[in-house]
Motif scaffolding. Sequence first.
Motif, PDB file in Angstrom:
ATOM      1  N   UNK A   1      -2.853  18.766   4.058  1.00  0.00           N
ATOM      2  CA  UNK A   1      -3.497  17.802   3.161  1.00  0.00           C
ATOM      3  C   UNK A   1      -2.862  16.422   3.318  1.00  0.00           C
ATOM      4  N   UNK A   2      -1.528  16.430   3.310  1.00  0.00           N
ATOM      5  CA  UNK A   2      -0.837  15.142   3.426  1.00  0.00           C
ATOM      6  C   UNK A   2      -1.086  14.533   4.797  1.00  0.00           C
TER       7      UNK A   2
ATOM      8  N   UNK B   1      -3.104  17.438 -11.187  1.00  0.00           N
ATOM      9  CA  UNK B   1      -1.966  17.721 -10.301  1.00  0.00           C
ATOM     10  C   UNK B   1      -1.276  16.435  -9.899  1.00  0.00           C
ATOM     11  N   UNK B   2      -2.075  15.407  -9.711  1.00  0.00           N
ATOM     12  CA  UNK B   2      -1.521  14.093  -9.348  1.00  0.00           C
ATOM     13  C   UNK B   2      -0.529  13.639 -10.425  1.00  0.00           C
TER      14      UNK B   2
ATOM     15  N   UNK C   1       0.462   5.146  -1.402  1.00  0.00           N
ATOM     16  CA  UNK C   1       0.563   6.327  -0.543  1.00  0.00           C
ATOM     17  C   UNK C   1       1.562   7.339  -1.099  1.00  0.00           C
TER      18      UNK C   1
ATOM     19  N   UNK D   1       0.821  -1.213   0.000  1.00  0.00           N
ATOM     20  CA  UNK D   1       0.000   0.000   0.000  1.00  0.00           C
ATOM     21  C   UNK D   1       0.858   1.267   0.000  1.00  0.00           C
ATOM     22  N   UNK D   2       2.108   1.105   0.421  1.00  0.00           N
ATOM     23  CA  UNK D   2       3.009   2.258   0.395  1.00  0.00           C
ATOM     24  C   UNK D   2       3.194   2.753  -1.039  1.00  0.00           C
TER      25      UNK D   2
ATOM     26  N   UNK E   1       2.501  15.922 -10.454  1.00  0.00           N
ATOM     27  CA  UNK E   1       3.388  15.706  -9.298  1.00  0.00           C
ATOM     28  C   UNK E   1       4.256  14.466  -9.478  1.00  0.00           C
ATOM     29  N   UNK E   2       3.801  13.546 -10.304  1.00  0.00           N
ATOM     30  CA  UNK E   2       4.578  12.318 -10.505  1.00  0.00           C
ATOM     31  C   UNK E   2       5.663  12.477 -11.565  1.00  0.00           C
TER      32      UNK E   2
ATOM     33  N   UNK F   1      11.051  18.613  -5.379  1.00  0.00           N
ATOM     34  CA  UNK F   1      10.607  19.023  -4.054  1.00  0.00           C
ATOM     35  C   UNK F   1      11.813  19.554  -3.300  1.00  0.00           C
TER      36      UNK F   1
ATOM     37  N   UNK G   1      -4.950   6.755   5.263  1.00  0.00           N
ATOM     38  CA  UNK G   1      -4.005   5.669   5.003  1.00  0.00           C
ATOM     39  C   UNK G   1      -3.719   4.834   6.261  1.00  0.00           C
TER      40      UNK G   1
ATOM     41  N   UNK H   1      -4.518  12.993   4.829  1.00  0.00           N
ATOM     42  CA  UNK H   1      -4.599  11.740   4.063  1.00  0.00           C
ATOM     43  C   UNK H   1      -3.854  10.615   4.782  1.00  0.00           C
ATOM     44  N   UNK H   2      -2.621  10.902   5.185  1.00  0.00           N
ATOM     45  CA  UNK H   2      -1.811   9.844   5.802  1.00  0.00           C
ATOM     46  C   UNK H   2      -2.462   9.310   7.075  1.00  0.00           C
TER      47      UNK H   2
ATOM     48  N   UNK I   1       2.759   8.310  -4.127  1.00  0.00           N
ATOM     49  CA  UNK I   1       2.369   9.316  -5.130  1.00  0.00           C
ATOM     50  C   UNK I   1       1.263  10.242  -4.640  1.00  0.00           C
ATOM     51  N   UNK I   2       0.383   9.720  -3.799  1.00  0.00           N
ATOM     52  CA  UNK I   2      -0.690  10.594  -3.291  1.00  0.00           C
ATOM     53  C   UNK I   2      -0.086  11.657  -2.376  1.00  0.00           C
ATOM     54  N   UNK I   3       0.824  11.233  -1.517  1.00  0.00           N
ATOM     55  CA  UNK I   3       1.496  12.197  -0.636  1.00  0.00           C
ATOM     56  C   UNK I   3       2.196  13.274  -1.449  1.00  0.00           C
ATOM     57  N   UNK I   4       2.915  12.832  -2.485  1.00  0.00           N
ATOM     58  CA  UNK I   4       3.634  13.788  -3.327  1.00  0.00           C
ATOM     59  C   UNK I   4       2.668  14.798  -3.934  1.00  0.00           C
ATOM     60  N   UNK I   5       1.543  14.281  -4.386  1.00  0.00           N
ATOM     61  CA  UNK I   5       0.548  15.148  -5.015  1.00  0.00           C
ATOM     62  C   UNK I   5       0.001  16.163  -4.021  1.00  0.00           C
ATOM     63  N   UNK I   6      -0.335  15.675  -2.841  1.00  0.00           N
ATOM     64  CA  UNK I   6      -0.944  16.571  -1.854  1.00  0.00           C
ATOM     65  C   UNK I   6       0.038  17.651  -1.412  1.00  0.00           C
ATOM     66  N   UNK I   7       1.288  17.257  -1.250  1.00  0.00           N
ATOM     67  CA  UNK I   7       2.300  18.259  -0.886  1.00  0.00           C
ATOM     68  C   UNK I   7       2.464  19.262  -2.025  1.00  0.00           C
ATOM     69  N   UNK I   8       2.482  18.754  -3.248  1.00  0.00           N
ATOM     70  CA  UNK I   8       2.609  19.619  -4.425  1.00  0.00           C
ATOM     71  C   UNK I   8       1.445  20.612  -4.484  1.00  0.00           C
ATOM     72  N   UNK I   9       0.243  20.105  -4.272  1.00  0.00           N
ATOM     73  CA  UNK I   9      -0.965  20.944  -4.345  1.00  0.00           C
ATOM     74  C   UNK I   9      -0.914  22.038  -3.282  1.00  0.00           C
ATOM     75  N   UNK I  10      -0.539  21.643  -2.074  1.00  0.00           N
ATOM     76  CA  UNK I  10      -0.545  22.616  -0.979  1.00  0.00           C
ATOM     77  C   UNK I  10       0.597  23.619  -1.141  1.00  0.00           C
TER      78      UNK I  10
END
Lengths: 439, 554
Positions: free
Chosen positions: B42-43, B16-17, A68, A64-65, B20-21, B26, B51, B46-47, A70-79
């Motif tokens: 946000x992170x 954005x997803x 997690x 599951x990591x 970001x990839x 960063x 998660x 989510x975490x 890419x989603x974390x990266x996205x959320x940090x990027x967005x914020x």
Amino acid sequence: MNLSFRFLTGLLFIFLSFSLPLSAEEIVYDRYAAAGLEGELLGNSSGAGEMFKNWGKHFLVYPFELVRWPIDQTLVFVEKHHVDDKVEWVYEQMKNHGVTPKVRSLLGGEGLGGGFDIDVTKLSGMKENLPNLTVEGSALWTVDHLTLYEGKLTAEEIVRYENRGEEHFYGIGPNTSLGDGTSFRMERSTFETALGLSFLNTWDVRGHFSFQNVNITNGEDGGRGIIDEIFVRTNRQVIPGLGGDELVNLGVKVEHDNRDLQDLPSRGGYQRFYLGYTKGMDGSSGFLTYRGEAAHFVKFLSDRQVLALRGVAEHHDELGDRQVPFFGMSRLGGYGVSPRLGDAHRGFKRDRFFDESLLLANLEYRWTVYNYRDWRMDAVVFWDEGQVFGEWSGLQWDDFRSSVGFGVRISMADDILLTLEIARSGDGTEFYAKTKTPF
Amino acid sequence: MRKQKLLFKAATLLLAFVFAQTGVPFAGTASSSYSKRETGLYRDVFDQSVYYEGTEPLHLERLSRGLRGAGKRARNVNAFDEVPDSTFFTNRHGREPLSEGALKQGPAADGGPDPGGDWAITKGKFEGLTPGFFIRDSQGERYLLKFDPIDNLELNTGAEAVTSRFLHAIGYPVPSYTLVSFKKEKLVIDPQATIYDESGFQKKLTPEGLDEFLLFIPETGDGGYRASASRILEGEILGPMKFQGRRRDDPEDTVNHEDRREIRALQVFASWLNNNDMRESNSLDVVQERDGQRRIWHYLIDFGSSLGAASGGPKPPMFGHELMLDYGETLKAIFSFGFWKKPWQKRWDEAGREVQSPSIGYFDNRHFRPARFRTQLPYFPFKDLTRSDGFWAAKILMRFTDDDIKVLVSTGEFSAKKAEEALAGTLIERRDLIGRYWFKQANPLDEFRFFNEGGAYELRFEDLAVRHGFVPETGSVYRVEVIAGKGKRRIRVAQEDIQEQTVRINSDWLTRYPSLDLLIRTRRPNAVTWGPFVRVRIESQAGVPRLAGILHQD
């Protein structure tokens, strides 16, 4: 003497009691010493033993990591890059310039899709010179091929084009079979002019005149039989309006609405009455429409609990020997909401029942289960009870159909964002993911 | 229309997803020997709320502990059940009461921005719920100025000043927070100053932009402005601290953070200070050189949402009672069909659905249950808090006397004395509620001292529940079991029930056994059962006994 001795002994005892502890030697220790930690420290080196131990504890989580990260990266990027603020700003700018993005609702018969509302006057920069002129349109696309163009030429003149590629039809009357389902394509162009009057904040009266051109052809779902074959040739039923028609419609609608909120009312209600006259140009269609609808919302024990009750009665009365085309009949089934969809009977598929009349009652008990700032989630249990029928004499107690269900509705600042519902009826189970409530 | 906007945002988030990839860089400098970390609300949400909540049952060790109902002992406590000083925590008020001056000063040794010269705005943050800007004073020192919401002068700034001093006195590294009042004329705009406004795009800060910003800031009585000035931490900023796992690049970071007692105990201190916004993104790892040593210090920052305050105004009623996404409470509410009234709903109704004061916000002790306090996000260390962790935190906060609390609250410089008294009163009452709770959960015997009275040995202790008046002075009984040896060779040497807070050690035991464990349990007046134990270990070396360990049952 004896008394003096006792007194002195007592004094000596008290003296000793206090002096002994004072003279006792304390064996001190450093209470906050860093040495002698209770736990085993991990050390800084990542030894193989530690790695193996950790892997053993967490190996089920590792797959599951991969999600997690890419989603974390996205959320940090967005914020970090204020993407959400930028998107909101872009949305507002587009809207101010006449193009408003729209996202279509989710599951439950209408499909997923998107499009734009277009305000031609704003887009062309004419708004400043002609503030009273409104030319609006929308272009929406959904995955089930429902294509819809809608335009408002002035505040009260509407041009609409719909091309519904896969409309379902199960026959006319309350006792049709789900297995007889067919699909048809309906292409409908509408030109409408309307005059409305609102007063006292709660009353609205609107009269309209419209012309509709309706074409009915075979549906896009090749796996289903077409209406002719199933109902006309095999079941020998009469399905009026199969050839489409050109309809002229005249109607008046009176509405009284004193709900405290549009999406999540907790008190008040609305009453709507409609009277319409429709006549087909080819001489086969002609009918009057009577429709009454009332909903009422009351707090139940607390303001976090609401009872919502709605009733609908509709009848289409044929004019002389003319008929009511099937696409103009009362329809029941599905989630309702859109004026061009059947009324809400959530345990059944959309437009499951067609006939000249309908009676429907919806009862909902809604209660708030979650709050976070402006975010809120309500749970709802509901019961829909209704039937379609032809003439009033055909109304049968046994023909009522029931749906029961449960759902949750997520809202922000009293605006419904998502509602997830599951409903059960004699036909089976239906799921809905919507952005509106049925009433 | 808001709905369409949110749906549109959701759709663009997908873009954005993808973006970001694609390797958008960063933060992180190749020259640094330490890894840097970025997170945000946000992170964090989510975490922690999605998660880790979702995958928690897959952590076999946690699952096993959960099924057994077993706690996991903190791993950074020393042999005496204390947390030694480190870059995470320094024992301050719990070790030796700080003076009134030290409490008041807290971490703000610098006194705040220089009042003598202009303050140059170098960067602004005008969007969001807590707007503010960065300044450079005439001495070249940099600060972040944060303000109150337009209708709540003193609310967030006061909370920040007060809470930062509490946490500093407790022992956490905290930046300097100073309250400042100033007139608009004091501000000058640095030529390079930029802002993020509501459009989300970075722009040059103009005088008009500043005027517009100040329109939404409450003015003080004299037409000035009040702000909390947080000094920008010196050193290399590495980003927020993780509340679980550890830094592999820090030789001092040897214990997983979820196993650190002071991190777990943040849950208790947060419950006292009503700081439900205790989250990773409100912490900061900073490399600083002190006394010639370069070390990573783990700071807590941003306390504007503590006490009765939250971002944008008084605390919403559910804060402190529920997680941001509280699945358990939501399910309870669903299955109760609305007939169960949540504690925060009762509390809000009892308060007449009004906040007590615009400057204090929404903070009282109605329906406050120490163990039920919830931060916004459910971190593992907060879930792993054991009885002995809670006791450790509670005994520190019980060291704050009523006067200490009043002194600390006064640093919020609230203009309404009545409001200030109410805030202090709430904190005093809440301190006692927390102390009473944790002293009941664990055996509250502490401050053990070992005496040699000419060959006769005595162990003296303090019953903190008695000392603080939570139980009557008389009537408590202490059962002392004397156990010798270790492991399977343990034998019970003696057992005695005593009422005084002194255990006399038979010198024969010390001669015969090199290691003795005194297992002490307490029975309160009118109670029928014995509570959890405290284990005191006495070891003898070359015939000289010493107190070698203390352990409160987890």
